[in-house]
Design an enzyme around this catalytic site. Structure first.
Site, PDB file in Angstrom:
ATOM      1  N   CYS A 289      78.802  29.692  49.115  1.00 27.25           N
ATOM      2  CA  CYS A 289      78.922  31.133  48.888  1.00 27.25           C
ATOM      3  C   CYS A 289      78.486  31.914  50.122  1.00 27.25           C
ATOM      4  O   CYS A 289      79.135  32.905  50.496  1.00 27.25           O
ATOM      5  CB  CYS A 289      78.092  31.544  47.675  1.00 27.25           C
ATOM      6  SG  CYS A 289      76.338  31.099  47.764  1.00 27.25           S
ATOM      7  N   HIS A 316      68.490  35.102  49.091  1.00 26.04           N
ATOM      8  CA  HIS A 316      69.383  34.510  48.096  1.00 26.04           C
ATOM      9  C   HIS A 316      68.750  34.492  46.714  1.00 26.04           C
ATOM     10  O   HIS A 316      67.584  34.152  46.555  1.00 26.04           O
ATOM     11  CB  HIS A 316      69.741  33.074  48.514  1.00 26.04           C
ATOM     12  CG  HIS A 316      70.978  32.529  47.861  1.00 26.04           C
ATOM     13  ND1 HIS A 316      71.044  32.246  46.522  1.00 26.04           N
ATOM     14  CD2 HIS A 316      72.196  32.217  48.376  1.00 26.04           C
ATOM     15  CE1 HIS A 316      72.246  31.775  46.230  1.00 26.04           C
ATOM     16  NE2 HIS A 316      72.967  31.752  47.331  1.00 26.04           N
TER      17      HIS A 316
END
Length: 489
Positions: A289, A316
């Site tokens: 991602c 994150h």
């Protein structure tokens, strides 16, 4: 109410009524002709009248004014009359191109010339629909299912999911997780479970649930599945040897990994190196991602300003790999409670960029901090550029890239002073540049990129599946053929 208030309300009501009238036209084009309509990349399928109005407002960033519904509505009517084959039609770009035609040009004549052989093709596609199997049904697997179901089986057909049997009521629980999501909200539609036949019926898409512990022994042909693309989102196997087990099963043609691939596997970031996929590539990776979020922005910056060196710091959201409370974990620091701590950890995203963009080999370092949020992350790009720039120049360039460049599906741009991470849940772009946070001093630039590390990444994965299957409809007009557009500040 004042006369001005009444006039404003009547004006809004009229525009809303026109947007409502567009909905059946958009739906008919999609379901009868396989025509995907959009406005500067924002798809209009299954959208409300308010969503359509908001999409028209986006045009002000390109054209300096909202896109008039009085121009897009007759355009949609004309498209319905052409009985087109499968295409992707950007209404804003078509309107802009029509405005450039000589005076007196009829809309129908312009569209017939624009779409050429697609006129009268009655929904015909350039490729046969491809069967898709989801191996694993976790966070990414369920979001992939939502996206594929939303598309109604055109081009890509979700045929099955493969999971390990979790015991009593497994099928009901799996369907419930698809129906309700704490982050992304409820499933938009109807879901029916058939426990006798192990199927889930979601908005007309019949999904076979297959229980297996061995990817090499499933006979997909027994369920009428052939030449399927298996999307492995378990993360259990990440090299060619492990993923090749899928190819031993009957009915499987190709495999896509939703994690960074190891060894000689091609790591594909759609928009960057998807053209590298060949017919001989039976196994590819959709990278991570974070790699998907930062690579398009890095390419855009490198193309315009040059990047000599940089560091990527990723903030994150926590993932299932971490512990909810303190407990043993084989990884450093990841054993500490994800819900209570910021956790410094490693990321391979910076190095992985070079697998999609070889010119970045050795140019990037990276690190990551896991934080107590369930979704949406941020990458901070601290870059040394090859030429000097300013915040205004850099932001203007990135905003243009998000609207009119071939990377418009990957890069988004925002400059609101009030946005926070939850505002980007459900974003379909790989990354969103936060313009107000940009810092540019001489040859040094710091660029902040938000990204929905679940849904935005899943959209990128679906784009890679389409590339592997060759089912993405041709875009009209082509972004690559469009003349550069000056962005209005």
């Amino acid at each position: 109410m004042t006369q001005q208030s009444v006039a404003a309300l009547e004006e809004w009501s009229g525009r809303e009524e026109l947007a409502e009238a567009m909905i059946p036209l958009i739906g008919r084009l999609y379901r009868k002709n396989n025509v995907v309509t959009s406005i500067y990349g924002r798809k209009l399928i299954n959208k409300s009248a308010i969503d359509i109005l908001k999409a028209h407002r986006i045009a002000r960033h390109v054209d300096g004014a909202e896109l008039p519904l009085e121009e897009t509505f007759p355009l949609l009517q004309a498209l319905v009359g052409l009985n087109l084959g499968a295409v992707s039609a950007d209404l804003a770009r078509l309107v802009r191109k029509f405005r450039q035609q000589p005076g007196g040009t009829e809309l129908s004549a312009f569209l017939k010339e624009e779409f050429g052989a697609k006129v009268g093709a009655a929904g015909a596609t350039d490729a046969e629909p491809t069967d898709v199997v989801l191996y694993g049904f976790g966070r990414i697997g369920r979001l992939l299912a939502r996206i594929l179901i939303e598309r109604g089986g055109y081009g890509l057909r979700l045929r099955a999911i493969v999971v390990r049997n979790g015991g009593a009521n497994d099928l009901v629980k799996r369907a419930s997780l698809l129906r309700r999501d704490s982050v992304h909200g409820p499933f938009d539609g109807s879901i029916t479970v058939d426990e006798e036949n192990n199927t889930i019926l979601a908005n007309g898409t019949l999904i076979q649930v297959i229980y297996s512990n061995d990817p090499s022994t499933v006979d997909y042909t027994a369920y009428g599945i052939a030449n399927a693309i298996v999307v492995d989102n378990t993360g259990r196997w990440r090299d060619r040897e492990g993923l090749s087990q899928h190819l031993q099963s009957r009915g499987v043609a190709r495999v896509l990994l939703t994690a960074p691939g190891k060894g000689d596997l091609k790591n594909i970031v759609h928009g960057i190196n998807h053209a590298d996929i060949t017919a001989e590539d039976t196994i590819v990776s959709a990278a991570s991602c974070t790699t998907n979020a930062i690579t398009p922005v890095l390419k855009a910056l490198n193309d315009e300003f040059g990047v000599s060196h940089g560091h990527v710091e990723t903030v994150h959201s926590f993932t299932n790999d971490q512990n909810l409370i303190d407990n043993f974990h084989k990884g450093d620091r990841r054993g500490r409670s994800a819900a209570l701590n910021m956790v410094i950890t490693e990321t391979g995203a910076a190095k992985a960029v070079s697998k999609a963009l070889p010119e970045f080999e050795g140019k990037l370092t990276g690190n990551a901090i896991r934080v107590p949020t369930p979704d949406v992350s941020m990458a901070i790009l601290n870059l040394n550029l090859e030429r000097e720039t300013t915040k205004e120049e850099l932001n203007t360039y990135l905003r243009q890239a998000s609207l009119t460049s071939p990377l418009h599906k990957q890069i988004d741009y925002i400059d609101s002073p009030e946005v926070v991470s939850t505002d980007f849940i459900g974003s379909r772009r790989a990354g969103i540049v936060d313009g107000l946070a940009t810092i540019a001093t001489g040859k040094n630039a710091v660029v902040y990129v938000w990204y929905d590390n679940e849904f935005g990444y899943s959209c990128q994965v679906v784009r890679v599946i389409e590339e592997m299957a060759g089912t993405h409809p041709r875009a009209y007009p082509s972004v690559e053929e469009s003349a550069p557009v000056e962005i209005n500040a």
